[in-house]
Design a protein around this motif. Structure first.
Motif, PDB file in Angstrom:
ATOM      1  N   LEU A  66      46.137  -3.831  98.630  1.00 19.60           N
ATOM      2  CA  LEU A  66      46.729  -4.910  98.338  1.00 19.60           C
ATOM      3  C   LEU A  66      46.656  -5.262  97.102  1.00 19.60           C
ATOM      4  O   LEU A  66      45.554  -5.088  96.289  1.00 19.60           O
ATOM      5  CB  LEU A  66      45.968  -5.918  99.315  1.00 19.60           C
ATOM      6  CG  LEU A  66      46.530  -7.586  99.323  1.00 19.60           C
ATOM      7  CD1 LEU A  66      48.046  -7.415 100.093  1.00 19.60           C
ATOM      8  CD2 LEU A  66      45.518  -8.267  99.976  1.00 19.60           C
ATOM      9  N   ASP A 103      46.295  -7.696  94.945  1.00 23.53           N
ATOM     10  CA  ASP A 103      46.021  -8.981  94.953  1.00 23.53           C
ATOM     11  C   ASP A 103      45.802  -9.630  93.558  1.00 23.53           C
ATOM     12  O   ASP A 103      45.312 -11.007  93.377  1.00 23.53           O
ATOM     13  CB  ASP A 103      44.738  -9.430  95.616  1.00 23.53           C
ATOM     14  CG  ASP A 103      44.898 -10.471  96.485  1.00 23.53           C
ATOM     15  OD1 ASP A 103      45.932 -11.064  96.865  1.00 23.53           O
ATOM     16  OD2 ASP A 103      43.629 -10.924  96.895  1.00 23.53           O
ATOM     17  N   CYS A 110      52.310 -11.357 100.205  1.00 24.00           N
ATOM     18  CA  CYS A 110      51.503 -10.206  99.466  1.00 24.00           C
ATOM     19  C   CYS A 110      52.267  -9.010  99.098  1.00 24.00           C
ATOM     20  O   CYS A 110      53.447  -8.910  99.737  1.00 24.00           O
ATOM     21  CB  CYS A 110      50.304 -10.054 100.270  1.00 24.00           C
ATOM     22  SG  CYS A 110      50.583  -9.298 101.981  1.00 24.00           S
ATOM     23  N   LYS A 117      48.478 -18.680  94.863  1.00 28.43           N
ATOM     24  CA  LYS A 117      47.570 -17.889  93.975  1.00 28.43           C
ATOM     25  C   LYS A 117      48.145 -17.726  92.626  1.00 28.43           C
ATOM     26  O   LYS A 117      49.439 -17.310  92.383  1.00 28.43           O
ATOM     27  CB  LYS A 117      47.686 -16.657  94.570  1.00 28.43           C
ATOM     28  CG  LYS A 117      46.250 -15.658  93.680  1.00 28.43           C
ATOM     29  CD  LYS A 117      46.208 -14.383  94.401  1.00 28.43           C
ATOM     30  CE  LYS A 117      45.410 -13.633  93.453  1.00 28.43           C
ATOM     31  NZ  LYS A 117      45.710 -13.334  92.125  1.00 28.43           N
ATOM     32  N   ARG A 131      43.762 -15.917 102.954  1.00 26.13           N
ATOM     33  CA  ARG A 131      43.415 -14.369 102.943  1.00 26.13           C
ATOM     34  C   ARG A 131      42.227 -14.359 103.889  1.00 26.13           C
ATOM     35  O   ARG A 131      42.012 -13.315 104.610  1.00 26.13           O
ATOM     36  CB  ARG A 131      43.029 -14.364 101.463  1.00 26.13           C
ATOM     37  CG  ARG A 131      44.025 -13.816 100.818  1.00 26.13           C
ATOM     38  CD  ARG A 131      43.623 -13.835  99.167  1.00 26.13           C
ATOM     39  NE  ARG A 131      44.879 -13.642  98.346  1.00 26.13           N
ATOM     40  CZ  ARG A 131      45.807 -14.191  98.072  1.00 26.13           C
ATOM     41  NH1 ARG A 131      45.923 -15.540  98.767  1.00 26.13           N
ATOM     42  NH2 ARG A 131      47.082 -13.820  97.418  1.00 26.13           N
TER      43      ARG A 131
END
Length: 642
Positions: A279, A281, A320, A398, A587
């Motif tokens: 991922l 992130d 994501c 985010k 998350r």
């Protein structure tokens, strides 16, 4: 702590498809009135909320503190309780049920290959246990391998009919089978798909790609510099309206739980092809919107609830981006004399790739103004807007973060000496993912062997390797996530042979154990059950027949008590959002979805069934397990049985 879902595992009838002990020490009546002294609760909350937020900072609308307050308020206001349920529709508006299939009308459609699983005897597909324990030979990235990847992760698995109703099932589970999650692929040129790097939307009903944009070759090469050849990206987005149509304000929870299911499905399908998943992130929501082509949005009101024609509710929320790359299994390094280099000396061989989030963000910003093909189809004629969903989605966006390089997990090396591999049926990984269904009832009689129970829990651990993890979790699918486990499992054990009925607890992150013990009820035993593998941090808290309580916690659903065992996932809430930010809230549900997908597959691989229960009494569950505060939240419930 808080919870995100409930699960039951056992011998069950699929949708479309004993030990003696005393009665539960907490009867439903006692449980309903369970309370802690106010002074004790205050002391605990102060212990976990010591970094209090100044009042003036809370009132600043653009501050992170204000966003965290929105997230906490959302979770509190969308709880189900014994006295009342979270706000949602009073009935289902079938005339406006959202279309479960997003299409981009006008985009070029590329049909993918249909590649059904092969029987184990043919030896073409790896057996289910092997995918998790042995590095599979990496397949080259081609149209055929990409076809198999989507066929085994986000595709349809069956069509079902009852009366005049027909509906589809998918590889990746979804709350209410509503499927808010959309999938995308971003790749280098692939013969049969595109002569240029491209972004394409996956259409599961057609098992096809809709090519939405072509990317400059030099841009793609710069973005993927240092990555292994054959690397590509998978993006996931959510359409909140699909879940809100049925579940109202809790839809944000369920959408993110489904994102986790999709991450888990992607991880397992990739592993069967010899590909790793990570991922990405560090990128922010803004960067994801640009690279996935969903950045042009109309504002959505966050005030109250309204019914009408609100096409902006069908917009996609960027969740994501996942990097997939061929698994690297380097030969044992040698020095000039031909001698082996000891572990830790050959640092360069341990690097999978270096990631520079700031550079990636700059590159992605160059895509602003890129021509995107296709117009999204309409999903409903009328909508109900639940403003709180879009308020929390905005608060949980985010930002770009700059933590640095990805964890060093290029080499899969799992110690299987403690795993009971004989418990699995002779099925390939592809057969298991395609046969996955949600159980609708369980018989309450089937006794699960103790070694099967322990094996399922071993697989639910992020890492049970005897060697220390090299910077992250080792086991598939948890190695896809870049954070250490935040979720633990509280288990109601009903019919596991030679194991006392009662409440058990699985600590999935050993660094949390001390604080968990301090937070939980003083009378709990914390006793290691007989025959439990030494590497499995499972503890019996109390011996009791808790079948009725398990059903009560799950909104009076009998399947939770009729399973061999059911479990609730408890999230390490306060530390997670305080240390990282409000964007960590969704998350936590992603992690619960990944864990839920693994439990689904494990249940089917050993010959039983599982289901996810999204309706559970939040605070009642955490009161029963633990001290209630924002230290812990309940996020899921899962029964497993026959």
């Amino acid at each position: 702590m808080r919870a995100a879902a409930a699960w039951s595992i056992g011998n069950g009838r699929l949708a479309s498809s004993s030990s003696s002990s005393s009665s539960c020490c907490f009867s439903p009546r006692t449980f309903t009135h369970l309370r802690l002294p106010s002074s004790f609760r205050f002391r605990v909350c102060r212990a976990f909320d010591s970094r209090s937020i100044p009042q003036d900072e809370q009132n600043h609308p653009s501050s992170q503190a204000a966003a965290m307050d929105v997230v906490t308020t959302y979770h509190d206001e969308t709880k189900h309780g014994l006295q009342s349920y979270a706000r949602g529709p009073h009935g289902l508006d079938w005339a406006n049920q959202p279309n479960p299939f997003r299409r981009y009308v006008g985009a070029r459609v590329v049909p993918l290959d249909h590649l059904p699983p092969s029987p184990p005897a043919e030896g073409l597909d790896p057996l289910y246990p092997a995918v998790f324990l042995e590095p599979q030979h990496p397949n080259p990235l081609t149209m055929a391998s990409l076809s198999q990847f989507f066929y085994d992760s986000l595709a349809l698995s069956a069509w079902k009919t009852a009366g005049r109703s027909t509906w589809s099932l998918r590889i990746n589970p979804s709350s209410g089978n509503l499927h808010p999650t959309e999938g995308y692929v971003i790749s280098a040129p692939l013969p049969g798909i595109s002569e240029s790097p491209f972004v394409a939307h996956y259409a599961p009903k057609e098992h096809a790609l809709e090519v939405r944009a072509e990317l400059p070759l030099n841009w793609w090469e710069e973005l993927t510099q240092g990555l292994p050849e054959g690397s590509f990206l998978v993006g996931l987005t959510s359409i909140f309206w699909r879940e809100a149509w049925k579940y109202g304000e809790r839809a944000f929870r369920y959408c993110n739980h489904d994102v986790g299911h999709a991450i888990g499905a992607v991880s397992v399908a990739a592993a069967a092809l010899g590909w790793e998943c990570r991922l990405i992130d560090d990128l922010g929501t803004k960067e994801l919107e640009i690279i996935l082509g969903v950045s042009e949005k109309k504002p959505v009101s966050t005030n109250g609830t309204s019914k009408g024609h609100f096409p902006e509710l069908e917009q996609e929320h960027a969740d994501c981006l996942i990097l997939l790359f061929p698994r690297q299994v380097p030969a044992e390094p040698k020095d000039d004399s031909g001698s082996s280099i000891s572990e830790g000396q050959n640092e360069s061989s341990q690097k999978v790739f270096l990631s520079d989030p700031l550079h990636s963000s700059t590159l992605i910003s160059r895509l602003v103004g890129l021509e995107w093909k296709g117009k999204p189809n309409a999903l409903s004629k009328e909508h109900v807007r639940w403003g709180i969903i879009y308020k929390v989605a905005e608060a949980a966006r985010k930002p770009l973060t700059t933590k640095g390089a990805f964890p060093n997990l290029d080499h899969l090396q799992i110690d299987n000496s403690h795993q009971a591999l004989s418990v699995y049926e002779s099925l390939t990984a592809r057969q298991v993912v395609h046969k996955r269904r949600s159980a609708v009832e369980m018989d309450g009689k089937y006794g699960m062997r103790k070694e099967v129970f322990y094996q399922i829990l071993l697989k639910a651990m992020p890492s049970v390797d005897t060697k220390e993890s090299l910077g992250g979790e080792l086991q598939i699918p948890f190695r896809t996530l870049p954070w250490k486990a935040e979720l633990h499992m509280a288990l109601f054990v009903h019919t596991v042979v030679d194991l006392p009925k009662g409440i058990y607890f699985l600590v999935r992150n050993p660094s949390h154990e001390k604080i968990l013990r301090e937070a939980m009820r003083a009378e709990f035993e914390w006793e290691k059950p007989s025959g439990c593998p030494a590497v499995l941090p499972l503890y019996k808290l109390v011996s009791a027949d808790c079948r009725s309580v398990a059903a009560l916690l799950s909104c009076h659903q009998e399947i939770a008590g009729d399973s061999c065992f059911s479990l609730g996932m408890i999230a390490h809430f306060n530390n997670a959002i305080r240390d990282r930010g409000p964007w960590m809230y969704p998350r936590l549900f992603w992690e619960s979805g990944v864990l839920g997908q693994l439990l689904y597959l494990e249940a089917h691989a050993v010959g039983v069934s599982a289901t996810g229960i999204g309706c559970y009494f939040d605070d009642s569950g955490t009161f029963f397990y633990l001290i209630v505060s924002h230290f812990c939240i309940s996020v899921a419930v899962i029964p497993i049985g026959n």
